[in-house]
Design a protein around this motif. Structure first.
Motif, mmCIF file in Angstrom:
data_model
loop_
_atom_site.group_PDB
_atom_site.id
_atom_site.type_symbol
_atom_site.label_atom_id
_atom_site.label_comp_id
_atom_site.label_asym_id
_atom_site.label_seq_id
_atom_site.Cartn_x
_atom_site.Cartn_y
_atom_site.Cartn_z
ATOM 1 N N ARG A 173 0.847 -1.188 0.000
ATOM 2 C CA ARG A 173 0.000 0.000 0.000
ATOM 3 C C ARG A 173 0.881 1.235 0.000
ATOM 4 O O ARG A 173 1.787 1.363 0.831
ATOM 5 C CB ARG A 173 -0.912 0.021 1.230
ATOM 6 N N HIS A 174 0.625 2.146 -0.931
ATOM 7 C CA HIS A 174 1.383 3.387 -1.022
ATOM 8 C C HIS A 174 0.733 4.433 -0.119
ATOM 9 O O HIS A 174 -0.445 4.762 -0.281
ATOM 10 C CB HIS A 174 1.421 3.895 -2.469
ATOM 11 N N LYS A 175 1.490 4.931 0.814
ATOM 12 C CA LYS A 175 0.990 5.949 1.726
ATOM 13 C C LYS A 175 1.014 7.310 1.034
ATOM 14 O O LYS A 175 1.940 7.623 0.289
ATOM 15 C CB LYS A 175 1.836 5.984 2.996
ATOM 16 N N PRO A 176 0.006 8.137 1.285
ATOM 17 C CA PRO A 176 -0.009 9.474 0.665
ATOM 18 C C PRO A 176 1.054 10.375 1.299
ATOM 19 O O PRO A 176 1.528 10.140 2.403
ATOM 20 C CB PRO A 176 -1.428 9.975 0.963
ATOM 21 N N ASN A 177 1.378 11.438 0.546
ATOM 22 C CA ASN A 177 2.340 12.447 1.004
ATOM 23 C C ASN A 177 3.724 11.869 1.274
ATOM 24 O O ASN A 177 4.453 12.340 2.144
ATOM 25 C CB ASN A 177 1.828 13.163 2.260
ATOM 26 N N VAL A 178 4.087 10.821 0.542
ATOM 27 C CA VAL A 178 5.422 10.223 0.657
ATOM 28 C C VAL A 178 6.087 10.293 -0.711
ATOM 29 O O VAL A 178 5.550 9.777 -1.697
ATOM 30 C CB VAL A 178 5.357 8.765 1.148
#
Length: 206
Positions: A173-178
């Motif tokens: 899962r790709h975390k936002p704001n990274v």
């Protein structure tokens, strides 16, 4: 045939293996499920030793318990996977699971019935290789896997590879704001898009 001590150990290993396997699928905590799975592998290794397959027993302990299960445990503990969300739709697969369970039960009944009707089949299956007394279990197993069943062995490796890729895709899962590295975007950059030249008047500064 098993003597009294071997029979006692067989029933002990089999009972603990079945009980721990049931706890694997019934435990709510995934960490507990992994620990029960490790216990299942230990008892399965004991059954392999009783059957004379010491190589399979050691492989089961070294590879699955020593590497795969420990890796699963660390992945479950580090990845913060929402297992409640995964189990929310598990009831819709209950009919399929019941059907598979009935098929497996029918196969076990057929095998048990065949053994009762013809006890000599078990003795014939226990010694499939005539020269096993002159050769080690590991050498005989290697000859069978890499000659008669080499394609099935490679197919099993491909199935495990697909399962590993599927597990990575499902849990990634790709975390936002990274900020992440994008190699195609880096290769497509030009001096015009990478830098901006500003003319500053004399004496103004920044």
């Amino acid at each position: 045939m098993l003597n009294g001590i071997e029979a006692a150990f067989f029933y002990l290993f089999a009972l603990v293996a079945v009980a721990s396997a049931f706890m694997v699928i019934s435990s709510r905590n995934p960490v507990h499920s992994v620990l029960f799975l490790i216990l299942t592998f230990f008892n399965a290794a004991g059954l392999f030793l009783l059957a004379g397959a010491e190589f399979l027993a050691m492989i089961l302990l070294i590879v699955y318990v020593g590497a795969v299960m420990v890796l699963f445990l660390f992945v479950i503990m580090m990845l913060d996977v929402d297992f409640a969300e995964f189990k929310s739709g598990a009831l819709q697969y209950a009919p399929i699971g019941a059907l598979v369970g009935l098929i497996l039960a029918a196969e076990l009944i057929v095998v048990t019935g065949g053994y009762i009707l013809s006890p000599k089949l078990g003795a014939a299956a226990a010694h499939p290789i005539p020269d096993l007394a002159q050769r080690s279990n590991t050498a005989a197993l290697g000859d069978i896997i890499y000659t008669d069943y080499v394609y099935f062995f490679q197919l099993a490796g491909m199935v495990l590879l697909v399962a590993m890729i599927g597990a990575i895709v499902l849990t990634l899962r790709h975390k936002p704001n990274v900020k992440r590295q994008s190699i195609p975007a880096q290769n497509a950059r030009t001096p015009e898009s990478a830098i901006e030249i500003k003319k500053v008047a004399s004496g103004k500064g920044i």
